[in-house]
Design a protein around this motif. Structure first.
Motif, short mmCIF file in Angstrom:
data_model
loop_
_atom_site.label_atom_id
_atom_site.label_comp_id
_atom_site.label_asym_id
_atom_site.label_seq_id
_atom_site.Cartn_x
_atom_site.Cartn_y
_atom_site.Cartn_z
N PRO A 227 -10.31 -38.88 28.07
CA PRO A 227 -9.71 -40.07 28.69
C PRO A 227 -10.54 -40.68 29.81
CG PRO A 227 -8.68 -38.09 29.55
CD PRO A 227 -9.64 -37.63 28.49
N THR A 228 -11.68 -40.07 30.14
CA THR A 228 -12.53 -40.61 31.21
C THR A 228 -12.98 -42.02 30.86
OG1 THR A 228 -13.35 -38.38 31.69
CG2 THR A 228 -14.59 -40.23 32.60
N THR A 229 -12.87 -42.92 31.83
CA THR A 229 -13.28 -44.31 31.60
C THR A 229 -14.53 -44.65 32.40
OG1 THR A 229 -11.82 -45.11 33.38
CG2 THR A 229 -10.92 -45.06 31.13
N TYR A 230 -15.26 -45.65 31.91
CA TYR A 230 -16.51 -46.09 32.53
C TYR A 230 -16.52 -47.61 32.60
CZ TYR A 230 -17.81 -41.44 30.77
OH TYR A 230 -17.83 -40.10 30.46
N LYS A 231 -17.27 -48.13 33.54
CA LYS A 231 -17.53 -49.56 33.60
C LYS A 231 -18.80 -49.83 32.79
CE LYS A 231 -14.46 -51.21 36.71
NZ LYS A 231 -13.65 -52.44 36.61
N TRP A 232 -18.65 -49.99 31.50
CA TRP A 232 -19.80 -50.18 30.63
C TRP A 232 -20.45 -51.52 30.94
CZ3 TRP A 232 -21.05 -46.07 27.65
CH2 TRP A 232 -20.06 -45.11 27.42
N PRO A 233 -21.77 -51.57 31.11
CA PRO A 233 -22.44 -52.85 31.42
C PRO A 233 -22.17 -53.89 30.35
CG PRO A 233 -23.92 -51.00 31.80
CD PRO A 233 -22.71 -50.43 31.12
N SER A 234 -22.23 -55.14 30.76
CA SER A 234 -21.92 -56.26 29.88
C SER A 234 -23.16 -57.13 29.68
CB SER A 234 -20.80 -57.10 30.49
OG SER A 234 -20.67 -58.33 29.83
N ASN A 235 -23.24 -57.78 28.52
CA ASN A 235 -24.34 -58.72 28.29
C ASN A 235 -24.07 -60.07 28.94
OD1 ASN A 235 -22.24 -59.38 26.54
ND2 ASN A 235 -23.60 -60.07 24.91
N ALA A 236 -22.88 -60.25 29.49
CA ALA A 236 -22.52 -61.53 30.09
C ALA A 236 -22.32 -61.44 31.60
CB ALA A 236 -21.25 -62.06 29.44
N LEU A 237 -22.04 -60.24 32.12
CA LEU A 237 -21.74 -60.07 33.53
C LEU A 237 -22.79 -59.21 34.19
CD1 LEU A 237 -17.90 -59.43 33.27
CD2 LEU A 237 -19.06 -61.60 33.76
N GLY A 238 -23.20 -59.59 35.40
CA GLY A 238 -24.22 -58.85 36.13
C GLY A 238 -23.64 -57.71 36.95
N PRO A 239 -24.52 -56.92 37.60
CA PRO A 239 -24.07 -55.77 38.40
C PRO A 239 -23.13 -56.15 39.52
CG PRO A 239 -26.44 -55.67 38.01
CD PRO A 239 -25.99 -57.03 37.56
#
Length: 339
Positions: A227-239
Motif C-alpha cells: 500500500p506504500t504510495t509515491y509521488k511518481w514524476p510526471s511528464n507534464a509537471l515539474g519538481p
C-alpha cells in the motif's frame, strides 16, 4: 617481509599473484629494497597458498610484469579512461565471453580494479556501453561477484553487477522465450503475484518520466499488493509542482498501467525500436541512458479516444537482461501523453 598465515588464504591463481605483486611493487618503491623474500608467521615460504605458487627465491617486479604491467605514478596522472577503440578487439571471441557495461549513467564510469575488491587500486575506467572480453576468472568478495576482463594493461577486475551478457539484436528478436517472459510478466501482475518469478537478481529498475530508480529484489515479492504510495514524476509537471501529483502505489502507477497497455486489443509491439508518440520523447531519448545496454521490447497502446485526437497513448519499454542464459525483466520505462 613476514606476514600472517591469513595472507595466503583464499582466492584463485590470478588473485594470489596479484596479491603478491602488490606487496612486491609497494616494497620495491623504496630505494633500499631490490627484492622481496616472503615469510609466513616467521617461517620462509617455498610454496605459497593452495595454488602452489613457487617462492623459493627472492622476487622482484620483473617476476610480476604480466600481473602488474604498469606502476601508476605521478607522471602517469589519473587512471586512463577507456572507450571501445582502446579495448582489445572482440573479433573472433566466443560470444559467451562478451559482456557490455550497463547501469552506468552518462556522467559516470565503471572502475577497473587491480584486485576483485573495492579496496583495490583503480587501474582504468570504462565508459558506459562498451563491450568487454571476460577471461573466465571470477571471485566473490563481500557478497559481490567480480569478473576479470581483458584491458589494454592485462587482466583486471570489474564488479559483475554492471555487466550484461552481449546478446545481438537478431538473436534477441529470434528468442521465443522473450514473448513467453512478457506473457508471464503480465500474468503475474494480473494475479497480484510475485514479480521475482520474472525478474533477476538486480531487482527492477523503473523510469517513470525521470532517471531510473531500483526496487530491490527483496521488495518484489509483495510489491503488487504493497500500500506504500509515491509521488511518481510526471511528464507534464515539474519538481516544483509535486503537490499536484497524486500519490499512487506501485500497482496503480506501474503494474496496472503496463497491464492495460499490454492487454489492449490494438497494442503494437516492437523489438529494439522506440516508438514516437505524439507529444512524446523523440526516439533517441526513449530509453534512459543507464538501460541502453539492454535489449528491449516496446509495448505501445495507441490513443483511441476521438476527443483527444489520438494523443491518449501510452508506451512501455521492457528492458531484458539474461541470467544463466535465460531472459529476465530488468527495467521498465514509460512514455505517454495523458489527457
Amino acid at each position: 617481509i613476514d606476514m600472517s598465515r591469513e595472507f595466503e588464504a583464499g582466492g584463485g591463481t590470478t588473485n594470489i599473484l596479484s596479491r603478491l605483486a602488490q606487496v612486491v611493487y609497494t616494497l620495491t618503491q623504496f630505494p633500499t629494497v631490490d627484492e622481496v623474500r616472503f615469510h609466513l608467521d616467521g617461517e620462509p615460504v617455498d610454496v605459497f597458498s593452495g595454488e602452489g605458487v613457487i617462492l623459493e627465491d627472492p622476487v622482484d617486479r620483473d617476476d610480476y610484469a604480466t600481473v602488474l604491467p604498469i606502476e601508476p605514478g605521478p607522471e602517469d596522472g589519473d587512471p586512463q579512461l577507456w572507450d571501445q577503440a582502446d579495448l582489445p578487439t572482440t573479433n573472433g571471441i566466443e560470444q559467451s565471453l562478451l559482456s557490455r557495461v550497463a547501469l552506468v549513467t552518462d556522467d559516470d564510469v565503471l572502475n577497473v580494479r587491480q584486485d576483485p575488491t573495492t579496496a583495490a587500486p583503480i587501474v582504468g575506467m570504462l565508459v558506459p556501453g562498451v563491450t568487454v572480453i571476460r577471461t573466465g576468472q571470477d571471485e566473490i568478495t563481500d557478497s559481490s561477484r567480480w569478473v576479470q576482463i581483458e584491458t589494454p594493461l592485462g587482466g583486471f577486475w570489474v564488479n559483475e553487477w554492471f555487466l550484461t551478457p552481449l546478446v545481438s539484436g537478431d538473436a534477441f528478436a529470434d528468442d521465443a522465450r522473450v514473448a513467453q517472459l512478457l506473457n508471464a510478466f503480465a500474468a503475474v501482475i494480473a494475479d497480484d503475484g510475485d514479480l521475482r518469478q520474472v525478474t533477476g537478481r538486480r531487482g527492477l529498475y523503473v523510469s517513470h518520466h525521470d532517471d531510473p530508480i531500483r526496487f530491490d529484489r527483496s521488495d518484489l515479492g509483495t510489491i503488487l499488493t504493497d500500500p506504500t504510495t509515491y509521488k511518481w514524476p510526471s511528464n507534464a509537471l515539474g519538481p516544483d509542482q509535486l503537490d499536484e501529483i497524486p500519490a499512487r502505489t506501485f500497482a496503480e502507477a506501474i503494474a496496472d498501467s503496463f497491464l492495460s497497455a499490454y492487454a489492449d486489443n490494438d497494442t503494437e509491439t516492437t523489438v529494439n525500436e522506440a516508438i514516437a508518440g505524439g507529444n512524446g520523447r523523440i526516439p533517441e531519448y526513449a530509453i534512459p541512458f543507464a538501460l541502453q545496454s539492454f535489449n528491449y521490447v516496446g509495448v505501445h497502446d495507441p490513443g483511441d479516444d476521438p476527443q483527444y485526437g489520438g494523443l491518449d497513448w501510452v508506451t512501455w519499454y521492457v528492458s531484458i537482461d539474461y541470467e544463466d542464459g535465460a531472459p529476465v525483466v530488468v527495467g521498465l520505462t514509460i512514455d505517454q501523453w495523458a489527457p
